[in-house]
Design a protein around this motif. Structure first.
Motif, short mmCIF file in Angstrom:
data_model
loop_
_atom_site.label_atom_id
_atom_site.label_comp_id
_atom_site.label_asym_id
_atom_site.label_seq_id
_atom_site.Cartn_x
_atom_site.Cartn_y
_atom_site.Cartn_z
N VAL A 398 -4.35 -47.32 5.37
CA VAL A 398 -4.71 -47.72 6.75
C VAL A 398 -4.18 -46.69 7.75
CG1 VAL A 398 -4.39 -49.48 8.52
CG2 VAL A 398 -4.79 -50.15 6.14
N LEU A 399 -2.92 -46.26 7.53
CA LEU A 399 -2.32 -45.26 8.43
C LEU A 399 -3.10 -43.95 8.41
CD1 LEU A 399 1.52 -45.74 7.86
CD2 LEU A 399 0.20 -46.36 9.88
N ALA A 400 -3.60 -43.58 7.20
CA ALA A 400 -4.34 -42.32 7.10
C ALA A 400 -5.55 -42.33 8.01
CB ALA A 400 -4.76 -42.09 5.65
N GLY A 401 -6.25 -43.49 8.03
CA GLY A 401 -7.41 -43.59 8.92
C GLY A 401 -6.99 -43.58 10.36
N ALA A 402 -5.92 -44.31 10.70
CA ALA A 402 -5.48 -44.39 12.10
C ALA A 402 -4.97 -43.04 12.59
CB ALA A 402 -4.39 -45.45 12.22
N VAL A 403 -4.09 -42.38 11.80
CA VAL A 403 -3.53 -41.08 12.20
C VAL A 403 -4.65 -40.05 12.37
CG1 VAL A 403 -2.12 -39.13 11.41
CG2 VAL A 403 -1.25 -41.46 11.20
N GLY A 404 -5.56 -40.03 11.41
CA GLY A 404 -6.65 -39.05 11.47
C GLY A 404 -7.53 -39.25 12.68
N ASN A 405 -7.90 -40.50 12.97
CA ASN A 405 -8.80 -40.77 14.09
C ASN A 405 -8.11 -40.50 15.43
OD1 ASN A 405 -11.43 -41.69 13.10
ND2 ASN A 405 -10.24 -43.29 12.07
N ILE A 406 -6.81 -40.86 15.53
CA ILE A 406 -6.09 -40.58 16.78
C ILE A 406 -5.99 -39.08 17.00
CG2 ILE A 406 -3.80 -40.65 17.85
CD1 ILE A 406 -3.50 -43.47 16.77
N GLU A 407 -5.72 -38.33 15.92
CA GLU A 407 -5.61 -36.88 16.06
C GLU A 407 -6.96 -36.27 16.44
OE1 GLU A 407 -3.40 -33.19 13.80
OE2 GLU A 407 -4.15 -34.86 12.58
N LEU A 408 -8.01 -36.77 15.85
CA LEU A 408 -9.36 -36.28 16.20
C LEU A 408 -9.70 -36.62 17.64
CD1 LEU A 408 -11.25 -37.20 12.91
CD2 LEU A 408 -10.75 -34.89 13.74
N ALA A 409 -9.30 -37.82 18.07
CA ALA A 409 -9.56 -38.22 19.46
C ALA A 409 -8.78 -37.34 20.43
CB ALA A 409 -9.17 -39.69 19.65
N SER A 410 -7.53 -37.01 20.07
CA SER A 410 -6.70 -36.15 20.93
C SER A 410 -7.34 -34.78 21.11
CB SER A 410 -5.31 -36.00 20.32
OG SER A 410 -4.67 -37.24 20.21
N MET A 411 -7.98 -34.30 20.06
CA MET A 411 -8.58 -32.96 20.13
C MET A 411 -9.80 -32.92 21.06
SD MET A 411 -8.26 -31.87 16.11
CE MET A 411 -8.87 -30.21 16.41
N GLU A 412 -10.34 -34.12 21.37
CA GLU A 412 -11.48 -34.19 22.29
C GLU A 412 -11.03 -34.21 23.75
OE1 GLU A 412 -14.67 -34.05 21.41
OE2 GLU A 412 -14.09 -33.88 19.31
N LEU A 413 -9.71 -34.35 23.96
CA LEU A 413 -9.19 -34.45 25.32
C LEU A 413 -8.42 -33.19 25.70
CD1 LEU A 413 -7.76 -38.10 25.25
CD2 LEU A 413 -9.96 -37.37 26.18
N ASP A 414 -8.41 -32.92 26.98
CA ASP A 414 -7.60 -31.84 27.51
C ASP A 414 -6.15 -32.31 27.51
OD1 ASP A 414 -6.22 -30.50 30.03
OD2 ASP A 414 -7.86 -29.20 29.34
N PRO A 415 -5.18 -31.42 27.18
CA PRO A 415 -3.76 -31.83 27.17
C PRO A 415 -3.31 -32.47 28.47
CG PRO A 415 -4.01 -29.71 26.11
CD PRO A 415 -5.35 -30.04 26.70
N GLY A 416 -3.99 -32.19 29.55
CA GLY A 416 -3.59 -32.77 30.83
C GLY A 416 -4.18 -34.13 31.08
N HIS A 417 -5.04 -34.59 30.20
CA HIS A 417 -5.67 -35.90 30.37
C HIS A 417 -4.61 -37.00 30.24
CE1 HIS A 417 -8.28 -39.35 29.66
NE2 HIS A 417 -9.30 -38.61 30.12
N PRO A 418 -4.69 -38.04 31.10
CA PRO A 418 -3.68 -39.11 31.05
C PRO A 418 -3.56 -39.78 29.68
CG PRO A 418 -5.01 -39.30 33.03
CD PRO A 418 -5.67 -38.22 32.20
N ALA A 419 -4.66 -39.86 28.95
CA ALA A 419 -4.62 -40.55 27.66
C ALA A 419 -4.05 -39.69 26.54
CB ALA A 419 -6.04 -41.00 27.28
N PHE A 420 -3.97 -38.36 26.80
CA PHE A 420 -3.53 -37.45 25.74
C PHE A 420 -2.10 -37.79 25.28
CE2 PHE A 420 -1.73 -33.58 23.98
CZ PHE A 420 -2.74 -33.17 23.12
N GLY A 421 -1.23 -38.01 26.23
CA GLY A 421 0.17 -38.31 25.91
C GLY A 421 0.31 -39.61 25.13
N TYR A 422 -0.50 -40.62 25.53
CA TYR A 422 -0.44 -41.90 24.82
C TYR A 422 -0.84 -41.73 23.35
CZ TYR A 422 -0.11 -44.04 29.45
OH TYR A 422 0.29 -44.39 30.71
N LEU A 423 -1.92 -40.96 23.18
CA LEU A 423 -2.40 -40.75 21.81
C LEU A 423 -1.39 -39.98 20.97
CD1 LEU A 423 -6.16 -39.87 22.50
CD2 LEU A 423 -5.25 -41.97 21.50
#
Length: 753
Positions: A398-423
């Motif tokens: 389960v963690l593998a899916g969650a970690v992978g998807n969060i990391e992929l989602a982070s890569m779609e955001l600019d580091p300055g995006h408010p959600a980037f830090g949460y992810l």
């Protein structure tokens, strides 16, 4: 008066009529022409009974001897001469008697058979005497006591086997020995006092003496020597009967030597031994340590059980005490005593001896009981381990899916995006959760480390800070700037650092400082050497707290399973640390000064890189993976999707399969088309189907050069720890990041054209 003159025939008849022997004259046809009265005296049948029934002679032959009787008749008739045999008969009374039967045919001057003379003698008493003599001879020969017969001059004429066995001499060798030789030898006279009077005066001599065997070793005999005399009172022989008492002498010597030892052993043995009389009164005791007694000797000696113990205890003792006396056998029971605010468990064995005494052997079973409780605890932990293994495996999936998807989602955001830090923080939390599942796996089977190269500074900081969260203990780091990389299983080493941190935290409940230092070390200090370490490159890590320290008597046992001085401790933390360090080929040592805190020094194997190698290790090489085609096998769809997305970001073409059969078919087609996959990533376990190990066994014949990577959420599986032994080229532990996936693949294809 003129004496009557008898004819020869009259004289012969008179002799036959008055003879005790049974005499007959048989006709050529076998009929009885004459039978003497001796037949009646031997058989009990009258002459008339024999005359009326000639067959009676054969009827009274003992069944087993009929063959001998027939043989007697045959030998006599066929040879025409005398023959005789010993044959048993059954008398009229039913008694069986031995007879010697003599037969001789009588012929006329012309050579014609006139008849047969039969003479039967009763030899029963002779046979019985012979049997007794034979029995006596057999008894003497088979006797374990040595029997020697000497002539009047002291020369040995006979000895039984026992003497030859004892001495090692043969009878011919023994016959060369004269007992008289002992008399004229002053030294031998000391050994055999009074023997001379036996040989001269004919009295009886008894004594114990030491001799030498043929091989030179010594033996002891307990002997009696007495004379044999003829009717005239003259000594004809001497008889010596001897018993080998060598073992007895040795036993007596050993017994004397062991008395002191036994007494010492009795005083050293852990049991408490009490002697009681029939009235249950203590009369004596034997103990190693008086402190082990629940009562002082003056409190129980001379007193009865009921005067000392509670009514329940006295009743229980009386029950088994009575049973022991009634049966004459040992009885056994257990009881408890509250001593110094602690329950002590005892086992008592009641053994009757003598006429009116018993021995009570009491053993303190407290430690054994506690060990049994700890063993029960261990079995419970093993059960938890089986459950933990399954939970950890599924949770890591389960963690593998969650970690992978969060990391992929982070890569779609600019580091300055408010959600980037949460992810990013969520991803770190999930990875920390993965570390906790690895600690769960400590209780499951397996446990061999999956070795990788890691930054020990990062692992140290994260583990210590995480385990001190919410604590009043402050960490103080002193980490060398040029610290080498550590060769270790990251999850297991995190557990080591976590357990050492928790140990320090528990040692400082009111707060304090925890000092953590790390430095490079070439070789290994002698004080840290153990069987798993060798000279090489190590990282030396020291944990030092400001707690009360470890008492000196506990320093050798702090790493033992279930050893703990803390009420809340399980005794598993430091034991787990020791086990993990040992499996890594490292070493750990505990030191302390009471009141000065505890110090744990551990050494772990290091990997040393040059500047260029270190850069290569940390460099991302996306370009080297572009265009590769990889096959992914996993039964979970979300894992297949995460891996597909991550691999696609690296420029890799991806095909997926749900199980081993599908994977085999896809790989076989790629080989047949001449475009085999560059690699295949397979989950180790597929419920209800072929997992990675079984699938690889089928793929290797298709492509001996296949690059196969095994992945699993169960990192403690032996296949994960020793993947190369099973034909895999790499391993990937779930959950994994894009970075760890990329590093694994770069390493996998490193050196390929």
């Amino acid at each position: 008066m003129k004496e009557k003159v008898y004819s020869e025939s009259e004289l012969l008849r008179m002799i036959m009529e008055n003879s005790k022997d049974w005499q007959m004259f048989l006709s050529p046809e076998g009929g009885i022409q004459y039978i003497s009265p001796g037949a009646t005296e031997i058989t009990g049948y009258s002459v008339n009974e024999f005359m009326k029934d000639a067959g009676l002679v054969e009827e009274i032959i003992y069944g087993e001897d009929l063959r001998i009787y027939e043989l007697l008749k045959y030998e006599s008739s066929s040879s025409g001469s005398q023959a005789q045999k010993d044959i048993r008969i059954i008398c009229k009374s039913g008694d069986v008697r031995w007879t010697n039967q003599y037969r001789k045919p009588v012929y006329s001057g012309e050579g014609n058979l006139i008849g047969t003379v039969v003479v039967i003698k009763d030899i029963t008493s002779i046979k019985e005497d012979l049997e007794k003599l034979s029995l006596f001879s057999e008894i003497v020969e088979q006797s374990t006591e040595a029997v020697t017969v000497m002539d009047s001059a002291g020369n040995i004429e006979y000895c039984n086997y026992a003497l030859m066995e004892i001495t090692g001499f043969t009878l011919s060798e023994l016959k060369k020995i004269r007992v008289f030789d002992y008399i004229h030898n002053p030294e031998t006279e000391k050994q055999f006092p009074g023997l001379g009077s036996v040989l001269i005066d004919g009295t009886v001599w008894r004594g114990q003496n030491r001799f030498r065997k043929k091989d030179g070793t010594c033996y002891y005999l307990d002997s009696v020597v007495f004379p044999l005399k003829n009717n005239a009172g003259k000594i004809t022989n001497y008889v010596k009967i001897s018993r080998d008492i060598t073992d007895l002498k040795r036993f007596e010597e050993e017994l004397r030597e062991s008395e002191a030892k036994n007494k010492a052993i009795l005083n050293l043995q852990p049991d408490l031994i009490f002697i009681l009389d029939k009235e249950q009164r203590f009369s004596d005791y034997f103990v190693n340590d008086v402190e082990a007694l629940a009562f002082s000797p003056r409190e129980f000696l001379g007193k009865k059980v009921q005067d000392i113990f509670s009514e329940d205890m006295a009743s229980k003792f009386n029950k088994y005490y009575t049973k022991a006396f009634a049966t004459g056998e040992m009885t056994q029971f257990e009881y408890e005593l509250l001593l110094k605010e602690r329950v002590q468990y005892y086992e008592a064995r009641i053994i009757p001896f003598g006429e009116d005494k018993i021995m009570a052997i009491v053993r303190n079973m407290t430690e054994k009981r506690e060990q049994e409780q700890e063993l029960l605890k261990l079995k419970k932990l093993e059960s938890v381990g089986v459950l933990a293994g399954g939970i950890a495996h599924d949770f890591n999936n389960v963690l593998a899916g969650a970690v992978g998807n969060i990391e992929l989602a982070s890569m779609e955001l600019d580091p300055g995006h408010p959600a980037f830090g949460y992810l990013e923080r969520a991803n770190k939390g999930l990875l920390r959760a993965s570390s906790l599942t690895k600690q769960l796996l400590t209780f499951a089977k397996g446990g061999d480390p999956v070795i990788g190269v890691h930054d020990v500074k990062e692992i140290l900081r994260e583990s210590v800070l995480f385990n001190l969260t919410g604590s009043s203990v402050k960490p103080v780091f002193s980490l060398a700037g040029d610290l080498w990389m550590v060769k270790a299983d990251k999850g297991q080493i995190e557990q080591v650092f976590g357990n050492l941190t928790l140990n320090a935290k528990q040692a400082m409940p009111d707060g304090g400082k925890l000092y953590i230092s790390a430095s490079n070390l070439s070789g290994l200090p002698p004080a840290l050497n153990n069987e798993n370490t060798s000279t090489g490159k190590y990282i030396k890590i020291v944990f030092k707290d400001e707690g009360k320290g470890i008492p000196p008597e506990y320093l050798d046992t702090v790493f033992d399973p279930y050893f703990s001085t803390k009420k809340e401790g399980t005794g598993l933390g430091l034991a787990t640390v020791f086990s993990i360090i040992k499996k890594h080929g490292g070493s750990i040592k505990a030191d302390s000064c009471p009141g000065g805190g505890a110090v744990f020094t551990l050494c772990l194997p290091a990997e040393v890189f040059g500047d260029e190698e270190y850069s290569d290790l940390n460099r991302k090489e996306e370009s080297s993976l572009e265009g590769l085609k990889i096959l992914v096998m996993d039964d979970e769809e979300y894992i297949r999707k995460v891996l597909t997305s991550m691999l696609s970001l690296l420029g890799i073409l991806v095909d997926t399969a749900e199980n081993g059969n599908e994977t085999f078919d896809l790989y076989r087609k790629s080989v047949e088309q001449g475009t085999p996959y560059a690699a295949v990533i397979m989950d180790l376990t597929i419920p209800g189907g072929m997992g990675g190990k079984e699938t690889l066994e089928r793929l290797l014949p298709l492509d001996p050069d296949i690059k196969a990577v095994v992945t699993s959420g169960y990192s403690n599986d032996p296949v994960m720890a020793n993947y190369k032994d099973y034909g895999f080229s790499g391993c990937l532990i779930k959950p994994f990041t894009l970075d760890s996936l990329q590093r694994m693949l770069v390493s996998l294809f490193k050196g390929d054209p």
